[in-house]
Enzyme design. Structure first.
Site, mmCIF file in Angstrom:
data_model
loop_
_atom_site.group_PDB
_atom_site.id
_atom_site.type_symbol
_atom_site.label_atom_id
_atom_site.label_comp_id
_atom_site.label_asym_id
_atom_site.label_seq_id
_atom_site.Cartn_x
_atom_site.Cartn_y
_atom_site.Cartn_z
ATOM 1 N N LYS A 13 0.833 -1.212 0.000
ATOM 2 C CA LYS A 13 0.000 0.000 0.000
ATOM 3 C C LYS A 13 0.866 1.260 0.000
ATOM 4 C CE LYS A 13 -2.041 -1.122 3.868
ATOM 5 N NZ LYS A 13 -1.319 -2.389 4.154
ATOM 6 N N ARG A 88 -9.575 0.810 8.440
ATOM 7 C CA ARG A 88 -9.220 -0.576 8.731
ATOM 8 C C ARG A 88 -10.326 -1.314 9.460
ATOM 9 N NH1 ARG A 88 -3.469 0.378 8.783
ATOM 10 N NH2 ARG A 88 -2.315 -1.504 9.221
ATOM 11 N N ARG A 127 11.746 -5.883 4.885
ATOM 12 C CA ARG A 127 11.592 -4.432 4.649
ATOM 13 C C ARG A 127 12.620 -3.639 5.471
ATOM 14 N NH1 ARG A 127 5.831 -1.784 5.361
ATOM 15 N NH2 ARG A 127 5.926 -2.857 7.365
ATOM 16 N N ARG A 160 11.542 -1.748 10.943
ATOM 17 C CA ARG A 160 10.441 -1.285 11.794
ATOM 18 C C ARG A 160 10.273 -2.243 12.971
ATOM 19 N NH1 ARG A 160 5.192 0.197 8.172
ATOM 20 N NH2 ARG A 160 4.145 -1.042 9.769
ATOM 21 N N ARG A 171 -0.225 -8.996 13.315
ATOM 22 C CA ARG A 171 -0.840 -7.970 12.461
ATOM 23 C C ARG A 171 -1.687 -8.619 11.368
ATOM 24 N NH1 ARG A 171 4.365 -5.235 10.584
ATOM 25 N NH2 ARG A 171 3.054 -4.057 9.165
HETATM 26 P P1 AP5 Z 1 4.883 -1.623 1.835
HETATM 27 O O1 AP5 Z 1 4.558 -0.824 0.636
HETATM 28 O O2 AP5 Z 1 5.630 -0.963 2.933
HETATM 29 O O3 AP5 Z 1 3.576 -2.389 2.369
HETATM 30 P P2 AP5 Z 1 2.297 -1.859 3.138
HETATM 31 O O4 AP5 Z 1 1.106 -2.529 2.556
HETATM 32 O O5 AP5 Z 1 2.292 -0.359 3.173
HETATM 33 O O6 AP5 Z 1 2.590 -2.494 4.546
HETATM 34 P P3 AP5 Z 1 2.563 -1.876 6.016
HETATM 35 O O7 AP5 Z 1 3.269 -2.878 6.883
HETATM 36 O O8 AP5 Z 1 3.094 -0.480 6.063
HETATM 37 O O9 AP5 Z 1 1.076 -1.896 6.303
HETATM 38 P P4 AP5 Z 1 0.405 -1.970 7.650
HETATM 39 O O10 AP5 Z 1 -0.961 -1.814 7.178
HETATM 40 O O11 AP5 Z 1 0.644 -3.114 8.531
HETATM 41 O O12 AP5 Z 1 1.162 -0.846 8.481
HETATM 42 P P5 AP5 Z 1 0.817 0.666 8.798
HETATM 43 O O13 AP5 Z 1 2.066 1.399 8.709
HETATM 44 O O14 AP5 Z 1 -0.368 1.113 8.034
HETATM 45 O O15 AP5 Z 1 5.717 -2.915 1.330
HETATM 46 C C1 AP5 Z 1 6.220 -3.867 2.265
HETATM 47 C C2 AP5 Z 1 7.598 -4.369 1.786
HETATM 48 O O16 AP5 Z 1 7.413 -5.117 0.582
HETATM 49 C C3 AP5 Z 1 8.600 -3.254 1.442
HETATM 50 O O17 AP5 Z 1 9.878 -3.665 1.797
HETATM 51 C C4 AP5 Z 1 8.476 -3.112 -0.099
HETATM 52 O O18 AP5 Z 1 9.700 -2.672 -0.683
HETATM 53 C C5 AP5 Z 1 8.144 -4.542 -0.505
HETATM 54 N N1 AP5 Z 1 7.251 -4.610 -1.673
HETATM 55 C C6 AP5 Z 1 6.203 -3.797 -1.975
HETATM 56 N N2 AP5 Z 1 5.600 -4.207 -3.115
HETATM 57 C C7 AP5 Z 1 6.284 -5.333 -3.520
HETATM 58 C C8 AP5 Z 1 6.160 -6.232 -4.628
HETATM 59 N N3 AP5 Z 1 5.200 -6.060 -5.569
HETATM 60 N N4 AP5 Z 1 7.031 -7.267 -4.706
HETATM 61 C C9 AP5 Z 1 7.998 -7.435 -3.779
HETATM 62 N N5 AP5 Z 1 8.173 -6.626 -2.724
HETATM 63 C C10 AP5 Z 1 7.324 -5.573 -2.580
HETATM 64 O O19 AP5 Z 1 0.333 0.520 10.297
HETATM 65 C C11 AP5 Z 1 1.239 0.189 11.345
HETATM 66 C C12 AP5 Z 1 0.473 0.122 12.667
HETATM 67 O O20 AP5 Z 1 -0.112 1.412 12.956
HETATM 68 C C13 AP5 Z 1 -0.715 -0.850 12.697
HETATM 69 O O21 AP5 Z 1 -0.308 -2.167 13.025
HETATM 70 C C14 AP5 Z 1 -1.590 -0.211 13.787
HETATM 71 O O22 AP5 Z 1 -1.098 -0.488 15.056
HETATM 72 C C15 AP5 Z 1 -1.415 1.270 13.516
HETATM 73 N N6 AP5 Z 1 -2.421 1.799 12.567
HETATM 74 C C16 AP5 Z 1 -2.178 2.343 11.345
HETATM 75 N N7 AP5 Z 1 -3.331 2.695 10.739
HETATM 76 C C17 AP5 Z 1 -4.318 2.349 11.609
HETATM 77 C C18 AP5 Z 1 -5.737 2.435 11.531
HETATM 78 N N8 AP5 Z 1 -6.369 2.944 10.458
HETATM 79 N N9 AP5 Z 1 -6.449 1.977 12.591
HETATM 80 C C19 AP5 Z 1 -5.848 1.480 13.679
HETATM 81 N N10 AP5 Z 1 -4.505 1.350 13.807
HETATM 82 C C20 AP5 Z 1 -3.746 1.792 12.772
#
Ligand code: AP5
Length: 220
Positions: A13, A88, A127, A160, A171
């Site tokens: 994402k 979410r 990552r 991270r 997660r």
């Molecule tokens: P990346 O693009 O970083 O993936 P992502 O989908 O953004 O994953 P996140 O881990 O950031 O999502 P998340 O939803 O768990 O975390 P968030 O930060 O929102 O890609 C991942 C890796 O894969 C990278 O190394 C990239 O280079 C690689 N990659 C990408 N595409 C690829 C491909 N096609 N092929 C190969 N490799 C690839 O949330 C973190 C925490 O914050 C949550 O756990 C929660 O505690 C809190 N939080 C955030 N938002 C909320 C909410 N709305 N409600 C409640 N809590 C929340």
């Protein structure tokens, strides 16, 4: 264009939202990035959020909804935005609609990125993030030119806290429990597009591009 990117942790994402931002000039709002900034700055919201984030749990709805509500009031998001990591939960999706409705707008399109679980674990475990500018790399799939250093600013690459395997599993479990009602909610509105997010980053970008272009041409 007002876009939502749905998908499990590691679906890409953040990676794809930044590409859409660059290609289309639509600003990204990542609730994960906002929370990590709050944690790094040791604000009271950051200390509160950290207690949930470090164990892979969701931050409570009221806090997240308030963050997004405030963001959306900023003038740079008046013409559109791409939400990454929000909503979410069903409560968040409903609250988002209410906030936008009050301003006479609505979400245009929701893209649901899909990837198999084992691939997600590999993506998250490998990552690495620049501690200075936040650029995202992967040890295998998107390695930096110089080991441990950011291509963009030369900053140090770090892992991270929540990318440790036990937290990743937690997660993914939380995602499995919370995502279905959100997907169903948007499905009923007829604005949801499923996008396969397996394969190269560039190939996923091209698939997203096709969906956005066909939406722009009025094909629903
Ligand atoms: P990346 O693009 O970083 O993936 P992502 O989908 O953004 O994953 P996140 O881990 O950031 O999502 P998340 O939803 O768990 O975390 P968030 O930060 O929102 O890609 C991942 C890796 O894969 C990278 O190394 C990239 O280079 C690689 N990659 C990408 N595409 C690829 C491909 N096609 N092929 C190969 N490799 C690839 O949330 C973190 C925490 O914050 C949550 O756990 C929660 O505690 C809190 N939080 C955030 N938002 C909320 C909410 N709305 N409600 C409640 N809590 C929340």
């Amino acid at each position: 264009m007002r876009l939502v990117l749905l998908g499990p942790p590691g679906a890409g994402k953040g990676t794809q939202a930044r590409m859409v931002q660059e290609a289309y000039g639509i600003p990204q709002i990542s609730t994960g990035d906002i929370l990590r900034e709050e944690v790094a700055e040791k604000t009271s919201l950051g200390s509160y959020a950290a207690t949930f984030m470090e164990r892979g749990a969701l931050v409570p709805d009221e806090a997240i909804i308030e963050i997004v509500r405030r963001r959306l009031k900023q003038p740079e998001y008046a013409q559109g935005f791409i939400l990454d990591g929000f909503p979410r939960t069903l409560a968040q999706a409903e609250a988002l609609d209410r906030v936008l409705e009050a301003e006479g707008s609505a979400i245009d399109l929701i893209l649901n990125l899909q990837v198999d679980e084992e691939e997600l674990v590999a993506r998250l475990a490998g990552r690495r993030i620049c501690e200075r500018c936040g650029e995202v790399f992967h040890l295998r799939f998107h390695p930096p030119r110089v080991e441990g250093r950011c291509d963009r600013c030369g900053g140090r690459l770090i892992q991270r806290e929540d990318d440790r395997e036990e937290v990743i599993r937690r997660r993914l479990k939380v995602y499995g429990e919370e995502a279905a009602p959100v997907v169903a909610y948007y499905g009923r509105k007829g604005k949801l597009k499923e996008v396969s997010a397996t394969g190269e980053i560039e190939s996923v970008k091209e698939r997203i591009d096709r969906v956005l272009k066909s939406w722009s041409r009025g094909e629903r």
